[in-house]
Design an enzyme around this catalytic site. Structure first.
Site, short mmCIF file in Angstrom:
data_model
loop_
_atom_site.label_atom_id
_atom_site.label_comp_id
_atom_site.label_asym_id
_atom_site.label_seq_id
_atom_site.Cartn_x
_atom_site.Cartn_y
_atom_site.Cartn_z
N TYR A 146 0.85 -1.21 0.00
CA TYR A 146 0.00 0.00 0.00
C TYR A 146 0.87 1.25 0.00
CZ TYR A 146 -3.76 3.16 1.61
OH TYR A 146 -4.67 4.17 1.75
N GLU A 148 4.14 1.77 -0.59
CA GLU A 148 5.01 1.96 -1.76
C GLU A 148 4.18 2.09 -3.03
OE1 GLU A 148 7.84 2.90 -1.32
OE2 GLU A 148 8.99 1.72 0.13
N ARG A 187 -10.62 -1.52 10.42
CA ARG A 187 -10.04 -0.24 10.87
C ARG A 187 -10.51 0.05 12.28
NH1 ARG A 187 -10.10 3.57 5.42
NH2 ARG A 187 -11.87 2.37 4.68
N VAL A 188 -9.79 0.94 12.93
CA VAL A 188 -10.00 1.08 14.36
C VAL A 188 -11.39 1.64 14.70
CG1 VAL A 188 -8.85 3.35 14.57
CG2 VAL A 188 -8.84 1.76 16.49
N SER A 190 -14.26 1.60 12.91
CA SER A 190 -15.33 0.64 12.61
C SER A 190 -15.29 -0.55 13.57
CB SER A 190 -15.24 0.17 11.16
OG SER A 190 -13.91 0.04 10.77
N GLY A 208 -2.04 0.68 23.26
CA GLY A 208 -3.01 1.75 22.99
C GLY A 208 -2.39 3.14 23.06
N ASP A 275 3.31 -0.87 12.41
CA ASP A 275 2.18 0.01 12.76
C ASP A 275 2.75 1.37 13.19
OD1 ASP A 275 -0.94 -0.80 13.75
OD2 ASP A 275 -0.11 1.03 14.62
N PRO A 276 2.38 2.45 12.51
CA PRO A 276 2.94 3.76 12.89
C PRO A 276 2.61 4.10 14.35
CG PRO A 276 1.89 3.91 10.75
CD PRO A 276 1.54 2.56 11.30
N ARG A 279 0.71 9.65 14.43
CA ARG A 279 0.39 10.23 13.12
C ARG A 279 -0.51 11.44 13.33
NH1 ARG A 279 -2.48 6.32 9.46
NH2 ARG A 279 -0.44 5.58 8.88
P1 NAD Z 1 -12.69 1.75 0.37
O1 NAD Z 1 -12.03 0.42 0.42
O2 NAD Z 1 -14.03 1.89 1.00
O3 NAD Z 1 -12.81 2.26 -1.11
C1 NAD Z 1 -11.99 1.85 -2.16
C2 NAD Z 1 -12.86 1.54 -3.36
O4 NAD Z 1 -12.01 1.15 -4.46
C3 NAD Z 1 -13.81 0.38 -3.09
O5 NAD Z 1 -15.10 0.69 -3.55
C4 NAD Z 1 -13.21 -0.77 -3.91
O6 NAD Z 1 -14.16 -1.72 -4.33
C5 NAD Z 1 -12.55 -0.02 -5.06
N1 NAD Z 1 -11.46 -0.76 -5.69
C6 NAD Z 1 -10.43 -1.40 -5.08
N2 NAD Z 1 -9.62 -1.96 -6.00
C7 NAD Z 1 -10.16 -1.65 -7.22
C8 NAD Z 1 -9.80 -1.96 -8.55
N3 NAD Z 1 -8.72 -2.69 -8.83
N4 NAD Z 1 -10.60 -1.51 -9.56
C9 NAD Z 1 -11.70 -0.77 -9.29
N5 NAD Z 1 -12.09 -0.46 -8.05
C10 NAD Z 1 -11.33 -0.89 -7.02
O7 NAD Z 1 -11.67 2.79 1.02
P2 NAD Z 1 -11.81 4.35 1.28
O8 NAD Z 1 -11.53 4.56 2.69
O9 NAD Z 1 -13.04 4.88 0.67
O10 NAD Z 1 -10.55 4.90 0.47
C11 NAD Z 1 -10.68 5.53 -0.79
C12 NAD Z 1 -9.33 6.04 -1.24
O11 NAD Z 1 -8.84 6.99 -0.29
C13 NAD Z 1 -8.27 4.96 -1.38
O12 NAD Z 1 -7.49 5.23 -2.52
C14 NAD Z 1 -7.46 5.11 -0.13
O13 NAD Z 1 -6.13 4.70 -0.32
C15 NAD Z 1 -7.55 6.60 0.15
N6 NAD Z 1 -7.35 6.89 1.58
C16 NAD Z 1 -8.34 6.66 2.48
C17 NAD Z 1 -8.12 6.90 3.84
C18 NAD Z 1 -9.18 6.70 4.89
O14 NAD Z 1 -8.90 6.92 6.08
N7 NAD Z 1 -10.40 6.34 4.57
C19 NAD Z 1 -6.86 7.37 4.26
C20 NAD Z 1 -5.87 7.56 3.30
C21 NAD Z 1 -6.13 7.33 1.97
N1 UDP Z 2 -6.16 -0.79 16.06
C1 UDP Z 2 -6.50 -1.34 17.29
N2 UDP Z 2 -7.55 -2.19 17.36
C2 UDP Z 2 -8.31 -2.52 16.28
C3 UDP Z 2 -7.98 -1.95 15.02
C4 UDP Z 2 -6.89 -1.09 14.95
O1 UDP Z 2 -5.85 -1.08 18.31
O2 UDP Z 2 -9.27 -3.29 16.43
C5 UDP Z 2 -5.04 0.16 15.99
C6 UDP Z 2 -4.00 -0.15 14.92
O3 UDP Z 2 -3.02 -1.05 15.41
C7 UDP Z 2 -3.43 1.22 14.65
C8 UDP Z 2 -4.63 2.16 14.85
O4 UDP Z 2 -5.56 1.41 15.62
O5 UDP Z 2 -2.45 1.55 15.61
C9 UDP Z 2 -5.28 2.60 13.56
O6 UDP Z 2 -5.53 1.45 12.78
P1 UDP Z 2 -6.33 1.48 11.40
O7 UDP Z 2 -6.27 0.09 10.86
O8 UDP Z 2 -7.65 2.10 11.59
O9 UDP Z 2 -5.54 2.48 10.47
P2 UDP Z 2 -3.98 2.79 10.18
O10 UDP Z 2 -3.85 4.19 10.59
O11 UDP Z 2 -3.10 1.89 10.99
O12 UDP Z 2 -3.85 2.55 8.72
#
Ligand code: NAD
Ligand code: UDP
Length: 324
Positions: A146, A148, A187-188, A190, A208, A275-276, A279
């Protein structure tokens, strides 16, 4: 003026909110998604709207669409459990998907916005993270597909810009939460809300003390649209996220208190590799160039997210399978 806009990953968490926002603003939106982590449920309310079209397509395969004004490239699994499910596919999605979006943008002369991530900073040793920080990413660890992949995507964005004058916007998104997060994305936010609502133990990884800053989805979408609307000389990268930092233990306690159930907080699980530890975005650039800052406090955003989780039929969601 009404624009024709492609949103890749438009059936996902952020993508579906972005489609809503753009359709409501009177634009014509094409949503492209392979439904790996996205669900039709997220966009069901847009079906039948003459300004909305869904195309089921995998962005690792090329695509041709005519006469676009803007492309938001969001396709990519974002949660660690989702992107590590098939790391090779994740890398392909980031790199090939971005290359295809850029190729299309170049041909039809559309602006291309890349949903990059705070993960380009890895486990940061500079805090908070400004855009000038080049990061501390482990290139061979389990998060590398992810991190890279997204770094390579940023390189492609700037190479298309230098080579072909493609108009680009690179936005580095920090942890974002809200309604329509996939309930099983791991994710944390959800996880904690789902666990608290079910009265299950809250699973803290490590002790934590690691920190994150959480941006509510409405703020984030506003930041993305503002970034797209900047003048052609603004390329980013620009951080979008909330500056208020919380430990994961803080978050667990807050969620348990707000849900009001009997969940206990459990700390028996190890911190995942790489795990960072901390942030938090430096958002000075977003404040200056986008006139953007988050407006929704964590408690208010959590309240709306908890309320949404209460309405969710969990049987409508599945963990990712190899059949996507
Ligand atoms: P998400 O997983 O809900 O959404 C990603 C969407 O992309 C999904 O609908 C999935 O089906 C689609 N997808 C995945 N691979 C695909 C492919 N090969 N072809 C077509 N569709 C594809 O995640 P999100 O949280 O909505 O993230 C959306 C974007 O934002 C991503 O690029 C993610 O890296 C970036 N982002 C999100 C967060 C966050 O906290 N939510 C943080 C940093 C970056
Ligand atoms: N985490 C946790 N319990 C969980 C899910 C995640 O303690 O049930 C921690 C995870 O190790 C990280 C932080 O919560 O330190 C955020 O995790 P997340 O997967 O939401 O996103 P990240 O920022 O790590 O991509």
């Amino acid at each position: 003026m009404s624009k024709r806009i492609l949103v890749t990953g438009g059936a996902g968490f952020l993508g579906s909110h972005l489609c809503d926002r753009l359709v409501n603003a009177g634009h014509s939106v094409i949503c492209m998604d392979n439904l790996f982590t996205g669900v039709m449920l997220n966009i069901a309310h847009l079906e039948g709207n003459p300004n909305f079209e869904f195309i089921r397509h995998d962005v690792t395969e090329g695509f041709k669409i005519d006469a676009l004004d803007e492309i938001y490239n969001l396709a990519c699994p974002a949660a660690p459990g989702h992107y590590q499910f098939n790391p090779v596919k994740t890398m392909k999605t980031s790199v090939l998907g971005t290359m295809h979006a850029l190729g299309l943008g170049k041909r039809v002369k559309a602006k291309v916005l890349q949903a990059s991530t705070s993960e380009v900073y890895g486990d940061p040793d500079v805090h908070p993270q400004p855009e000038s920080y080049r990061g501390n990413v482990n290139p061979i660890g389990p998060r590398a597909c992810y991190d890279e992949g997204k770094r390579a995507a940023e390189s492609l964005m700037f190479d298309y810009h230098r080579l072909h004058q493609t108009r680009i916007k690179v936005v580095r998104i920090f942890n974002t939460y809200g309604p329509r997060m996939h309930p099983f994305d791991g994710r944390v936010v959800s996880n904690f809300i789902r666990q608290a609502l079910a009265g299950e133990a809250i699973t803290i990884y490590g002790d934590g003390s690691q920190s994150r800053s959480f941006c509510f989805v409405d703020d984030l979408i506003d930041g993305l649209v503002r970034a797209m609307e900047t003048g052609d000389d603004f390329t980013g990268p620009v951080n979008i996220g909330n500056e208020q930092e919380f430990t994961i233990l803080d978050l667990a306690q807050k969620v348990v208190r707000m849900v009001g159930g009997a969940s206990r907080i459990e700390m028996s699980r190890p911190l995942p590799q790489d795990d960072p530890k901390q942030r938090c975005p430096d958002i000075m650039l977003a404040r200056r160039e986008l006139k953007w800052a988050p407006t929704i406090e964590l408690e208010a955003g959590l309240r709306r997210t908890i309320d949404w989780f209460k309405t969710v039929d969990l049987t409508q969601y599945r963990a990712p399978t190899p059949n996507y």
